[in-house]
Design a protein around this motif. Structure first.
Motif, short mmCIF file in Angstrom:
data_model
loop_
_atom_site.label_atom_id
_atom_site.label_comp_id
_atom_site.label_asym_id
_atom_site.label_seq_id
_atom_site.Cartn_x
_atom_site.Cartn_y
_atom_site.Cartn_z
N PHE A 154 3.86 4.21 2.27
CA PHE A 154 3.83 3.04 1.43
C PHE A 154 3.42 1.72 2.14
N MET A 188 0.85 -1.18 0.00
CA MET A 188 0.00 0.00 0.00
C MET A 188 0.88 1.23 0.00
N GLU A 191 6.30 -3.98 2.88
CA GLU A 191 6.50 -2.58 2.50
C GLU A 191 7.98 -2.24 2.25
N SER A 247 4.25 -2.11 1.12
CA SER A 247 4.11 -3.59 1.62
C SER A 247 5.44 -4.24 1.77
N HIS A 293 5.96 0.44 -7.03
CA HIS A 293 5.76 -0.06 -5.67
C HIS A 293 4.69 -1.15 -5.63
N HIS A 351 4.94 -5.27 -4.88
CA HIS A 351 4.14 -5.98 -3.87
C HIS A 351 3.60 -7.31 -4.37
ZN LIG Z 1 3.07 -0.79 -0.08
#
Ligand SMILES: [Zn+2]
Length: 455
Positions: free
Chosen positions: A11, A1, A365, A12, A342, A346
């Motif tokens: 920000f 996230m 993360e 996983s 990002h 993940h």
């Molecule tokens: Zn993340």
């Protein structure tokens, strides 16, 4: 996230604290759940006597309905992990769904059910009409329900409705279950150590709408004024990584990327009011992920969900969330090279391999944050400078010297205790610097495989 709420954007593994891709349970005591609940490692302790195999979710949703109702039936297939199972517990928001529409059935027979009156009240107990005698029995239970999920409460999102732009009639529904809000909209066993091995997601919506969710779209039959979208996801998945977006989506199919012999379809869904230069910019930024898909596959192993899809869909929350195979993104996130990289990172770290408890969130993360650095380093089309990006992460990490990377029990108590600026800096920025440290300690060949990474 990845959130955009703080000065440094929010920000996983490998063994500790990870649930592997295949459904995994450990017979350890519940560390953080309700007192007296044993044999589950999930946060609430539900589903202690079952191993979830599969969810079939049948939902009916109308984004134009001002009540924000969700109704449907969730059927859970499971194997018992104990003898003489007489009752099963699942996570479900009592305030939203403890009503006459709640009808659990076991082999067609209605089960009595209850919620606690105090403490963690969001645990649904289903009393089976017949005891399941033998451990290891494959069985199922269906829960029909209807209600209105709660409103946003601080960092807790769950299941929300909006219109973009206001007055347009272009309503949307989106879900964001991380951290504990999956139970806000569907009954499930919210335990990363007991992933379902697969899931079917069938959503019936008015004809004007389209459904974005995990996995492969296999059917979208129209029946009168409604249309039912049927998605199949055939990989293990944690409940918080199941997400829905329902809107009058424009759908952008951007070809395929060949990963280890499999052509992975790439697609993006955007709201009708993303047009012109904004849309052009978003599409070109997201298309960089096609190169990243190949580069990350080279470094991390083949893209874990290659037989289904990779992509992004627009949602109503102001950041990105790594829903398995199809990340939910704001308009801004769809134009951010770092959030695009990002959420793709993940898919390996957080999705394929998942931390076993929320204490270990940095395993997702930290690696996803470092995936941004790798993207900047290895994919020139990001337009980003990896030294600058890593330098920014390092500066924040060094300034975050009182918050531990391993989140405390108090920190993981709720979404609001978890998603704080201090925890974010620890989990994302310090987490990424741990990965950077590992790279330095291991040396380039061991860290990156035969191709090597530039320094
Ligand atoms: Zn993340």
């Amino acid at each position: 996230m990845k959130r955009k709420l703080y000065p440094f954007i929010l920000f996983s593994l490998l063994s500790l604290g990870c649930a592997a891709q295949h459904s995994l349970r450990k017979p350890t005591a519940n560390r953080f759940g309700a007192p007296g609940v044993e044999n589950s490692t999930g946060y609430s302790g539900t589903g202690a006597n079952i191993d979830v195999v599969y969810y079939r979710c049948d939902w009916t949703i109308d984004p134009s309905d001002a009540t924000k109702n969700i109704s449907g039936t969730v059927t859970t297939y499971f194997k018992t992990t104990a003898a003489n199972v007489a009752a099963i517990t699942l996570d479900l928001r009592k305030s939203a769904f403890n009503n006459a529409a709640l009808v659990p059935k076991y082999h067609g027979v209605t089960c009595s059910n209850s919620f606690p009156v105090a403490g963690n009240v969001n645990i649904l107990t289903l009393n089976l009409p017949a005891i399941i005698v033998t451990a290891g029995t494959l069985d199922s239970i269906s829960i029909t329900y209807s209600g209105t999920p709660p409103a946003v409460s601080g960092q807790a999102e769950g299941y929300q409705r909006g219109e973009s732009p206001a007055g347009s009639g272009n309503w949307y529904i989106y879900t964001l279950s991380e951290t504990y809000e999956d139970k806000d909209w569907w009954p499930c066993k919210a335990d990363m150590q007991d992933k379902a091995d697969s899931v079917d997601i069938n959503v019936t919506v008015p004809n004007a709408y389209w459904v974005a969710t995990n996995g492969k779209l296999v059917d979208s039959a129209i029946n009168g004024a409604y249309r039912t979208f049927r998605y199949q996801h055939r990989y293990p998945i944690a409940t918080y990584l199941i997400g829905l977006g329902i809107a009058k989506y424009n759908r952008h199919h951007r070809g395929t990327v060949n990963i280890a012999g499999t052509n992975v379809p790439v697609m993006y869904y955007t709201y009708p009011n993303m047009t012109g230069a904004t849309l052009t910019n978003a599409l070109s930024k997201m298309d960089v992920s096609k190169t990243e898909l190949a580069v990350f596959s080279d470094k991390f192993g083949p893209y874990p969900f290659a037989s289904e899809k990779h992509g992004y869909y627009q949602h109503g929350w102001g950041g990105g969330i790594e829903h398995q195979t199809f990340s939910g993104m704001s308009s801004g996130s769809m134009q951010s090279w770092s959030i695009i990289a990002h959420e793709l990172g993940h898919q390996w770290f957080g999705d394929k391999v998942t931390f076993s408890t929320w204490n270990h969130l940095w395993l997702a993360e930290g690696f996803a944050k470092y995936a941004e650095v790798l993207a900047a380093e290895l994919v020139p089309a990001t337009g980003a400078n990896p030294v600058t990006h890593l330098g920014s992460i390092k500066a924040t990490a060094r300034a975050t010297n009182t918050t531990p990377v391993l989140l405390s029990a108090a920190s993981i108590a709720s979404s609001n205790t978890m998603w704080t600026a201090a925890n974010d800096n620890a989990v994302y920025q310090r987490g990424a610097m741990i990965v950077s440290m590992l790279r330095t300690m291991m040396g380039i060949p061991d860290f990156s495989g035969p191709q090597g990474l530039p320094q």
